[in-house]
Design an enzyme around this catalytic site. Structure first.
Site, mmCIF file in Angstrom:
data_model
loop_
_atom_site.group_PDB
_atom_site.id
_atom_site.type_symbol
_atom_site.label_atom_id
_atom_site.label_comp_id
_atom_site.label_asym_id
_atom_site.label_seq_id
_atom_site.Cartn_x
_atom_site.Cartn_y
_atom_site.Cartn_z
ATOM 1 N N MET A 199 42.029 43.744 -15.871
ATOM 2 C CA MET A 199 41.891 42.404 -15.325
ATOM 3 C C MET A 199 40.421 42.061 -15.051
ATOM 4 S SD MET A 199 45.121 42.403 -12.667
ATOM 5 C CE MET A 199 44.829 40.710 -12.128
ATOM 6 N N HIS A 200 40.196 40.778 -14.741
ATOM 7 C CA HIS A 200 38.955 40.254 -14.147
ATOM 8 C C HIS A 200 37.775 40.130 -15.105
ATOM 9 C CE1 HIS A 200 41.197 40.940 -10.524
ATOM 10 N NE2 HIS A 200 41.026 42.242 -10.540
ATOM 11 N N ASP A 251 47.145 44.575 -16.107
ATOM 12 C CA ASP A 251 47.580 45.962 -16.201
ATOM 13 C C ASP A 251 48.447 46.401 -15.029
ATOM 14 O OD1 ASP A 251 45.437 45.881 -14.448
ATOM 15 O OD2 ASP A 251 44.256 47.414 -15.470
#
Length: 488
Positions: free
Chosen positions: A80-81, A239
């Site tokens: 992520m991110h 995830d």
């Protein structure tokens, strides 16, 4: 021919692809790695082209193992991110900036100077955080204005891979809620936040459901990897959310969460309403099932053990090192370890805090120090769990990751957290969850609730035991953090 679905998880260290039949059995699997770039201290990047090449190679590896099975869908998951910036031709402008990158401190201050922290938490479930994507965008505008001027679209890692596979620009709520500007109430981009920061909302892709079909596999990609042309590609999930689905954790059972002990330590707690911690000490994200989840993160869990082994005991295997901890006693004979080797996420949100090993004496042994490391990680996770439990109480945690394969570490964690731990004898992770989402996306199962029942497995159960030494140790741990922060 027997039908299968393919799930892929685009991780930080590499990509994992699996083929799963419609009863949940894994038919084929493979992993491919790629490098991590650290061009400056505190920076972490990857070349998105490395993701693509590794993913296509992984798909090809899987198709070579299918032996007559037929792929009918593909689901995606990933780290992520991260930020992948694209220009008007759909080409990548610069290397992707990752989830654990710490360059955006000034951008975080800028965001919270424009949108008060409490309002940001109420709207998005989280304060501004250095690892999130939105601060990365502000950093790009300030530090690389020529790149920002070319910007047409920014994508999260798995969504960039989906764009390469299908040509479609989309994301889904579980990953989008880790950007920093998703309104959790309506699960859409918060245009008030973006306009206040003078950011064009069109830089962000449309949001579809996690089980929706994001697009169909391009013919040139299909030919290269051996998958059918036009194969449905399902949006998938971030995830942690995908891995939770792979474990059967959903908003339909609010009493069961998960505990992952990998490089980081993560506590995942499902909830049916978007109720953030008022101080933003733990994350609140969308779940792929239409609900939500709270997330508490210790940045250096297994990472602390790896650092200790690599620095002080490189000649000892991880198994032998952890087993050595059993020669010590609960409480590690007074030793305390602070696992903040990379700063800390939950509940402190403090990128500048650092680790410590406190109360050493000539009487302490390697076994004591090892046990102190394991206990320090457990204390850190308990700090996060206490915040989570005040909002979404959980009775059980499914324990996964490398640390969960250690009996002694599981026992320490159960006793410190005072929560029943259930360790699956096999775990398949986010790629497996992505495959389940793909099954629902193409109608193999009518909904996620039905799909979650397909895979049962044997599990080890560790019941918590009360230990006053751990309770005393945890009080000292909290006091020590406050003391170290005061003297920084």
């Amino acid at each position: 021919m027997t039908d299968i679905v393919v799930g892929l998880d685009l991780g930080t260290g590499g990509v994992r692809a699996i083929a799963v039949d419609l009863q949940g059995q894994i038919i084929a699997q493979t992993t491919r790695s790629y490098p991590l770039l650290t061009p400056q201290p505190g920076w972490t990047e990857q070349n998105s082209s490395d993701w693509v090449e590794a993913s296509l190679d992984a798909f090809f590896d899987v198709t070579q193992q299918l032996n007559g099975h037929r792929a009918i869908a593909l689901g995606l998951s990933g780290q992520m991110h991260g930020m992948v910036p694209l220009d008007g031709e759909g080409k990548v402008i610069r290397p992707a900036i990752l989830w654990n990158d710490q360059r955006t401190g000034k951008a975080v201050v800028e965001i919270e100077a424009t949108i008060p922290r409490q309002e940001l938490i109420q709207r998005t479930g989280n304060p501004a955080i250095t690892g999130f994507q939105l601060p990365k965008l502000l950093w790009l505008r300030t530090e690389e204005p020529q790149a920002y001027a070319r910007l047409w679209q920014i994508l999260l890692p798995k969504d960039y891979l989906g764009y390469v596979l299908t040509g479609e620009l989309v994301t889904e709520p579980s990953d989008a809620s880790g950007v920093g500007c998703l309104n959790l109430a309506n699960r859409q981009w918060d245009t008030d936040i973006l306009h206040a920061l003078d950011i064009n909302p069109r830089l962000f892709p449309p949001i579809i459901e996690s089980t929706a079909i994001a697009g169909r596999l391009k013919s040139e990609i299909a030919t290269r990897v051996g998958l059918p042309v036009g194969l449905p590609v399902v949006a998938g999930g971030g995830d942690n959310a995908a891995a939770a689905i792979g474990l059967g954790i959903s908003s339909s059972n609010l009493n069961r969460g998960s505990l992952s002990i990998g490089t980081s330590g993560v506590i995942f707690a499902p909830c049916d309403r978007p109720i953030p911690d008022p101080e933003g000490q733990v994350h609140l994200f969308c779940h792929v099932d239409g609900g939500y989840h709270l997330l508490g993160v210790t940045l250096a869990a297994g990472g602390s053990l790896r650092w200790y082994r690599d620095t002080f005991a490189p000649h000892i295997s991880y198994t032998d090192l952890i087993d050595m901890a059993e020669r010590s006693l609960p409480g590690a004979r007074g030793l305390l370890f602070m696992p903040h080797l990379s700063g800390e996420r939950s509940p402190h949100l403090d990128p500048d805090t650092r680790g410590a090993l406190v109360n050493l004496s000539l009487a302490h042994t390697e076994a004591d120090i090892t046990r102190a490391v394991l206990e320090g990680v457990a204390f850190s996770l308990r700090s996060a769990l206490e915040v989570i439990s005040a909002i979404a109480p959980i009775d059980q945690l499914l324990a996964t990751g490398g640390g969960a394969r250690s009996h002694i570490w599981l026992r320490i964690l159960a006793d410190v957290l005072q929560t029943e731990l259930i360790a699956p004898k096999a775990e398949e992770g986010a790629a497996y969850g992505a495959a389940i989402l793909a099954m629902v996306g193409i109608g193999v199962y009518p909904n996620l609730e039905a799909a979650l029942n397909i895979y049962a497995q044997d599990r080890n159960v560790v019941q918590p035991q009360a230990n006053p030494l751990y309770e005393a140790g945890f009080k000292r741990y909290k006091l020590l953090y406050d003391t170290l922060k005061a003297v920084r």
